[in-house]
Design a protein around this motif. Structure first.
Motif, PDB file in Angstrom:
ATOM      1  N   ILE A   1      51.682  44.102  68.701  1.00 49.09           N
ATOM      2  CA  ILE A   1      50.578  43.841  67.790  1.00 49.09           C
ATOM      3  C   ILE A   1      49.639  42.839  68.454  1.00 49.09           C
ATOM      4  CG2 ILE A   1      49.905  42.928  65.544  1.00 49.09           C
ATOM      5  CD1 ILE A   1      52.672  43.736  64.525  1.00 49.09           C
ATOM      6  N   THR A   2      48.384  43.223  68.546  1.00 46.57           N
ATOM      7  CA  THR A   2      47.383  42.331  69.103  1.00 46.57           C
ATOM      8  C   THR A   2      46.762  41.532  67.975  1.00 46.57           C
ATOM      9  OG1 THR A   2      46.900  43.899  70.859  1.00 46.57           O
ATOM     10  CG2 THR A   2      45.257  42.209  70.440  1.00 46.57           C
ATOM     11  N   GLN A   3      46.733  40.214  68.150  1.00 46.82           N
ATOM     12  CA  GLN A   3      46.123  39.349  67.151  1.00 46.82           C
ATOM     13  C   GLN A   3      45.136  38.426  67.847  1.00 46.82           C
ATOM     14  OE1 GLN A   3      49.360  37.289  65.209  1.00 46.82           O
ATOM     15  NE2 GLN A   3      49.469  38.844  63.616  1.00 46.82           N
ATOM     16  N   TYR A   4      44.068  38.124  67.144  1.00 46.33           N
ATOM     17  CA  TYR A   4      43.065  37.190  67.625  1.00 46.33           C
ATOM     18  C   TYR A   4      43.161  35.957  66.736  1.00 46.33           C
ATOM     19  CZ  TYR A   4      41.418  41.225  70.150  1.00 46.33           C
ATOM     20  OH  TYR A   4      41.349  42.313  70.987  1.00 46.33           O
ATOM     21  N   VAL A   5      43.367  34.819  67.357  1.00 45.80           N
ATOM     22  CA  VAL A   5      43.586  33.581  66.620  1.00 45.80           C
ATOM     23  C   VAL A   5      42.409  32.642  66.855  1.00 45.80           C
ATOM     24  CG1 VAL A   5      45.153  31.637  66.265  1.00 45.80           C
ATOM     25  CG2 VAL A   5      46.067  33.865  66.939  1.00 45.80           C
ATOM     26  N   VAL A   6      41.850  32.151  65.763  1.00 52.25           N
ATOM     27  CA  VAL A   6      40.780  31.165  65.857  1.00 52.25           C
ATOM     28  C   VAL A   6      41.437  29.788  65.814  1.00 52.25           C
ATOM     29  CG1 VAL A   6      38.709  30.217  64.773  1.00 52.25           C
ATOM     30  CG2 VAL A   6      39.118  32.683  64.746  1.00 52.25           C
ATOM     31  N   VAL A   7      41.199  29.013  66.875  1.00 54.56           N
ATOM     32  CA  VAL A   7      41.780  27.676  66.994  1.00 54.56           C
ATOM     33  C   VAL A   7      40.651  26.664  67.114  1.00 54.56           C
ATOM     34  CG1 VAL A   7      43.258  26.183  68.394  1.00 54.56           C
ATOM     35  CG2 VAL A   7      43.840  28.602  68.124  1.00 54.56           C
ATOM     36  N   ARG A   8      40.716  25.613  66.306  1.00 49.44           N
ATOM     37  CA  ARG A   8      39.723  24.531  66.346  1.00 49.44           C
ATOM     38  C   ARG A   8      40.463  23.214  66.494  1.00 49.44           C
ATOM     39  NH1 ARG A   8      34.089  25.024  65.135  1.00 49.44           N
ATOM     40  NH2 ARG A   8      33.694  27.192  65.567  1.00 49.44           N
ATOM     41  N   ASN A   9      40.083  22.439  67.489  1.00 45.84           N
ATOM     42  CA  ASN A   9      40.691  21.125  67.731  1.00 45.84           C
ATOM     43  C   ASN A   9      42.215  21.206  67.787  1.00 45.84           C
ATOM     44  OD1 ASN A   9      38.094  19.971  67.651  1.00 45.84           O
ATOM     45  ND2 ASN A   9      38.222  19.782  65.423  1.00 45.84           N
ATOM     46  N   GLY A  10      42.712  22.252  68.426  1.00 48.31           N
ATOM     47  CA  GLY A  10      44.150  22.426  68.582  1.00 48.31           C
ATOM     48  C   GLY A  10      44.867  22.918  67.340  1.00 48.31           C
ATOM     49  N   GLU A  11      44.126  23.201  66.288  1.00 47.54           N
ATOM     50  CA  GLU A  11      44.717  23.656  65.032  1.00 47.54           C
ATOM     51  C   GLU A  11      44.366  25.113  64.780  1.00 47.54           C
ATOM     52  OE1 GLU A  11      44.188  22.774  60.269  1.00 47.54           O
ATOM     53  OE2 GLU A  11      43.599  21.217  61.698  1.00 47.54           O
ATOM     54  N   GLU A  12      45.390  25.908  64.494  1.00 39.09           N
ATOM     55  CA  GLU A  12      45.174  27.329  64.198  1.00 39.09           C
ATOM     56  C   GLU A  12      44.527  27.454  62.826  1.00 39.09           C
ATOM     57  OE1 GLU A  12      48.010  30.974  63.058  1.00 39.09           O
ATOM     58  OE2 GLU A  12      48.461  30.080  65.011  1.00 39.09           O
ATOM     59  N   LYS A  13      43.370  28.111  62.787  1.00 31.36           N
ATOM     60  CA  LYS A  13      42.644  28.251  61.533  1.00 31.36           C
ATOM     61  C   LYS A  13      42.915  29.578  60.846  1.00 31.36           C
ATOM     62  CE  LYS A  13      40.450  24.349  61.596  1.00 31.36           C
ATOM     63  NZ  LYS A  13      40.632  23.346  60.574  1.00 31.36           N
ATOM     64  N   MET A  14      42.890  30.680  61.618  1.00 31.04           N
ATOM     65  CA  MET A  14      43.035  31.993  61.005  1.00 31.04           C
ATOM     66  C   MET A  14      43.391  33.017  62.074  1.00 31.04           C
ATOM     67  SD  MET A  14      42.437  33.296  57.821  1.00 31.04           S
ATOM     68  CE  MET A  14      41.017  32.605  57.009  1.00 31.04           C
TER      69      MET A  14
END
Length: 93
Positions: free
Chosen positions: A4-17
């Motif tokens: 499963i391919t997932q795209y992860v949005v990370v901001r300031n080292g924190e996973e957002k979505m």
């Protein structure tokens, strides 16, 4: 075993979505960029009493990007496609 391919949005080292498509992840990242720009602007107004209220309003405005741009005059509203009205002319009887 499935891959499963997932795209992860990370901001300031924190996973957002997490998203299943790159386009969705990019759109969410762009929205977060807008929030980052809106929060300081809203804090300067002194109309909102706390930082959370500024952040909440910034998220709302970022989610409503298209109507906001139209309201600010930065973008024209999309033309609505309407069915052509057929004008009937009365024939002389």
């Amino acid at each position: 075993m499935a891959v499963i391919t997932q795209y992860v949005v990370v901001r300031n080292g924190e996973e957002k979505m997490k998203f299943t498509t790159k386009a969705e992840a990019d759109a969410y990242d762009k929205m977060l960029d807008m929030v980052d720009e809106l929060v300081p602007l809203l804090e300067q107004s002194e109309m909102l009493e706390n930082e959370q209220a500024c952040e909440d309003l910034a998220f709302y405005l970022a989610k409503q990007r298209e109507p906001l741009l139209i309201a600010l005059g930065a973008k024209k509203p999309a033309k609505k496609k309407t069915a052509k009205k057929v004008v009937e002319t009365e024939s002389a009887a």
